[in-house]
Design a protein around this motif. Structure first.
Motif, PDB file in Angstrom:
ATOM      1  N   GLY A   1      39.932  46.242  49.585  1.00 45.09           N
ATOM      2  CA  GLY A   1      38.836  46.407  50.541  1.00 45.09           C
ATOM      3  C   GLY A   1      37.742  47.306  50.014  1.00 45.09           C
ATOM      4  O   GLY A   1      36.539  47.028  50.176  1.00 45.09           O
ATOM      5  N   MET A   2      38.132  48.399  49.364  1.00 47.02           N
ATOM      6  CA  MET A   2      37.131  49.300  48.779  1.00 47.02           C
ATOM      7  C   MET A   2      36.399  48.635  47.619  1.00 47.02           C
ATOM      8  O   MET A   2      35.200  48.841  47.427  1.00 47.02           O
ATOM      9  CB  MET A   2      37.801  50.597  48.330  1.00 47.02           C
ATOM     10  N   MET A   3      37.123  47.833  46.849  1.00 42.79           N
ATOM     11  CA  MET A   3      36.492  47.093  45.763  1.00 42.79           C
ATOM     12  C   MET A   3      35.430  46.139  46.305  1.00 42.79           C
ATOM     13  O   MET A   3      34.329  46.024  45.759  1.00 42.79           O
ATOM     14  CB  MET A   3      37.548  46.313  44.977  1.00 42.79           C
ATOM     15  N   ALA A   4      35.742  45.448  47.405  1.00 38.98           N
ATOM     16  CA  ALA A   4      34.785  44.525  48.006  1.00 38.98           C
ATOM     17  C   ALA A   4      33.519  45.257  48.444  1.00 38.98           C
ATOM     18  O   ALA A   4      32.396  44.777  48.215  1.00 38.98           O
ATOM     19  CB  ALA A   4      35.422  43.806  49.190  1.00 38.98           C
ATOM     20  N   ALA A   5      33.684  46.411  49.058  1.00 37.43           N
ATOM     21  CA  ALA A   5      32.522  47.175  49.530  1.00 37.43           C
ATOM     22  C   ALA A   5      31.663  47.641  48.359  1.00 37.43           C
ATOM     23  O   ALA A   5      30.424  47.580  48.417  1.00 37.43           O
ATOM     24  CB  ALA A   5      32.990  48.373  50.356  1.00 37.43           C
TER      25      ALA A   5
ATOM     26  N   ILE B   1      41.703  37.227  44.705  1.00 36.84           N
ATOM     27  CA  ILE B   1      41.114  37.790  43.484  1.00 36.84           C
ATOM     28  C   ILE B   1      41.022  39.308  43.595  1.00 36.84           C
ATOM     29  O   ILE B   1      41.416  40.042  42.676  1.00 36.84           O
ATOM     30  CB  ILE B   1      39.723  37.175  43.229  1.00 36.84           C
ATOM     31  N   LEU B   2      40.491  39.793  44.707  1.00 38.06           N
ATOM     32  CA  LEU B   2      40.308  41.240  44.873  1.00 38.06           C
ATOM     33  C   LEU B   2      41.639  41.976  44.873  1.00 38.06           C
ATOM     34  O   LEU B   2      41.771  43.058  44.291  1.00 38.06           O
ATOM     35  CB  LEU B   2      39.546  41.514  46.172  1.00 38.06           C
TER      36      LEU B   2
ATOM     37  N   PRO C   1      36.185  42.107  39.260  1.00 40.16           N
ATOM     38  CA  PRO C   1      36.432  40.708  38.873  1.00 40.16           C
ATOM     39  C   PRO C   1      35.135  39.966  38.584  1.00 40.16           C
ATOM     40  O   PRO C   1      34.295  39.814  39.475  1.00 40.16           O
ATOM     41  CB  PRO C   1      37.165  40.123  40.089  1.00 40.16           C
ATOM     42  N   PRO C   2      34.938  39.488  37.368  1.00 45.50           N
ATOM     43  CA  PRO C   2      33.654  38.885  36.996  1.00 45.50           C
ATOM     44  C   PRO C   2      33.335  37.591  37.717  1.00 45.50           C
ATOM     45  O   PRO C   2      32.173  37.291  37.981  1.00 45.50           O
ATOM     46  CB  PRO C   2      33.797  38.657  35.484  1.00 45.50           C
TER      47      PRO C   2
ATOM     48  N   TRP D   1      46.170  50.559  44.522  1.00 42.29           N
ATOM     49  CA  TRP D   1      46.155  49.098  44.445  1.00 42.29           C
ATOM     50  C   TRP D   1      46.619  48.518  45.766  1.00 42.29           C
ATOM     51  O   TRP D   1      47.078  49.217  46.656  1.00 42.29           O
ATOM     52  CB  TRP D   1      47.039  48.624  43.300  1.00 42.29           C
ATOM     53  N   GLY D   2      46.441  47.219  45.909  1.00 47.16           N
ATOM     54  CA  GLY D   2      46.840  46.554  47.144  1.00 47.16           C
ATOM     55  C   GLY D   2      45.691  46.386  48.117  1.00 47.16           C
ATOM     56  O   GLY D   2      44.513  46.431  47.734  1.00 47.16           O
TER      57      GLY D   2
END
Length: 334
Positions: A103-107, A251-252, A29-30, A97-98
């Motif tokens: 959480g992995m995206m945030a890391a 967003i995430l 997410p930009p 997804w979900g």
């Protein structure tokens, strides 16, 4: 603006003091990165060609434009990123997804921010995140509005014209293009309604570029009502509630449902997140442009073709050289 892309982006980088990341495709997410001080922009297809990863060197003096380049791990054309004059970060796009994927995206995003000397996601000032979200929301909403008005009155803009809108909206920060997008939308709204004259609503599958092919498809009787293109409308589909108390998490989580690129998202997931809904959106046919596909996109065509037929959507497999003939034959048979 696209003709002066390097000069304009270099000026933005100097004036804003922000770090600028060249991203090869839609992978995180930009607004979250921008709120942390790392502004992601896409390399323009008019400079890079069919694939941003393969053609990024065509963007000019990269070290003057970008602080880093970001490519998804597993990218079918990622090898071309080696040896660039700016640091290259491989971004591991989470599977699924979900909550877990978010959480992995945030890391992974935190790892990118740390490498570029930016604050972590949880340290972002909530007001900055809200402001960035509102800014990106406005730009994407205007792009969607332009595409929507054009779909109802295709005579207002060619597919090539629409591609320029998509390209500029992705290649520049929202602050530089949002006002122009609004002016275009207002002009289109003043033109009134037109209609698509009962044309077959089709979705086009491929990589970037080839807008002349899309116009050729429409000349033969289809309306390009959607796309599965790396540089198409899908980049602008998301909007978020900027006033949410849990904005970052929202967003995430929402971003984790994006269909993304076939290099990083298996066909089973892409079909469930995107193609399974096509019939409900009125898509009657999917046109595959084989020679406008990266190896990952090309790999998925046979299986996707079969799945589409079973769901009642007509697949048309073509190349740049014969797409006009194949569409014309399809319309005749219809």
């Amino acid at each position: 603006m696209l003709g002066q892309y390097g000069m304009i982006l270099e000026g933005f980088r100097e004036r804003s003091g922000a770090r600028v990341a060249c991203v090869t495709c839609d992978m995180f997410p930009p607004e979250a990165a921008a709120a942390a001080g790392l502004v992601p922009v896409r390399v323009p297809p008019s400079l890079a060609g069919m694939c941003g990863a393969a053609g990024i060197s065509g963007a000019g003096s990269l070290e003057k434009l970008y602080d880093c380049a970001v490519v998804p791990a597993g990218c079918a054309r990622g090898e071309a990123m080696r040896g660039l004059p700016v640091p290259v970060h491989e971004f591991r796009v989470p599977a699924g997804w979900g909550v877990d994927a978010a959480g992995m995206m945030a890391a992974e995003l935190d790892a990118l921010l740390a490498k570029t000397g930016r604050v972590s996601l949880r340290d972002i000032d909530p007001a900055r995140l809200r402001g960035a979200t509102e800014e990106y929301n406005a730009a994407r909403r205007r792009v969607r509005g332009i595409a929507s008005v054009r779909a109802g009155n295709p005579g207002l803009l060619s597919c090539g014209d629409l591609a320029v809108v998509f390209e500029a909206a992705a290649a520049f920060p929202p602050a530089l293009v949002s006002g122009h997008l609004l002016s275009i939308l207002h002009a289109l709204n003043k033109a009134g309604s037109g209609g698509d004259a009962g044309r077959v609503h089709a979705l086009v599958y491929g990589s970037c570029g080839g807008e002349g092919l899309l116009d050729a498809i429409e000349e033969e009787g289809c309306l390009v009502a959607g796309d599965d293109l790396c540089c198409g409308r899908g980049q602008f589909d998301m909007s978020y509630n900027a006033d949410s108390a849990e904005l970052l998490d929202e967003i995430l989580d929402a971003f984790s449902y994006r269909p993304l690129c076939p290099s990083v998202r298996p066909l089973e997931e892409r079909f469930e997140l995107f193609y399974a809904m096509m019939k409900g959106y009125g898509i009657e046919a999917v046109i595959f442009i084989e020679d406008r596909c990266c190896p990952a996109r090309l790999r998925d065509i046979p299986d996707l073709r079969t799945r589409l037929m079973r769901s009642g959507i007509d697949p048309i497999v073509a190349t740049s050289g014969d797409v006009r003939e194949r569409v014309k034959d399809y319309i005749t048979r219809m």
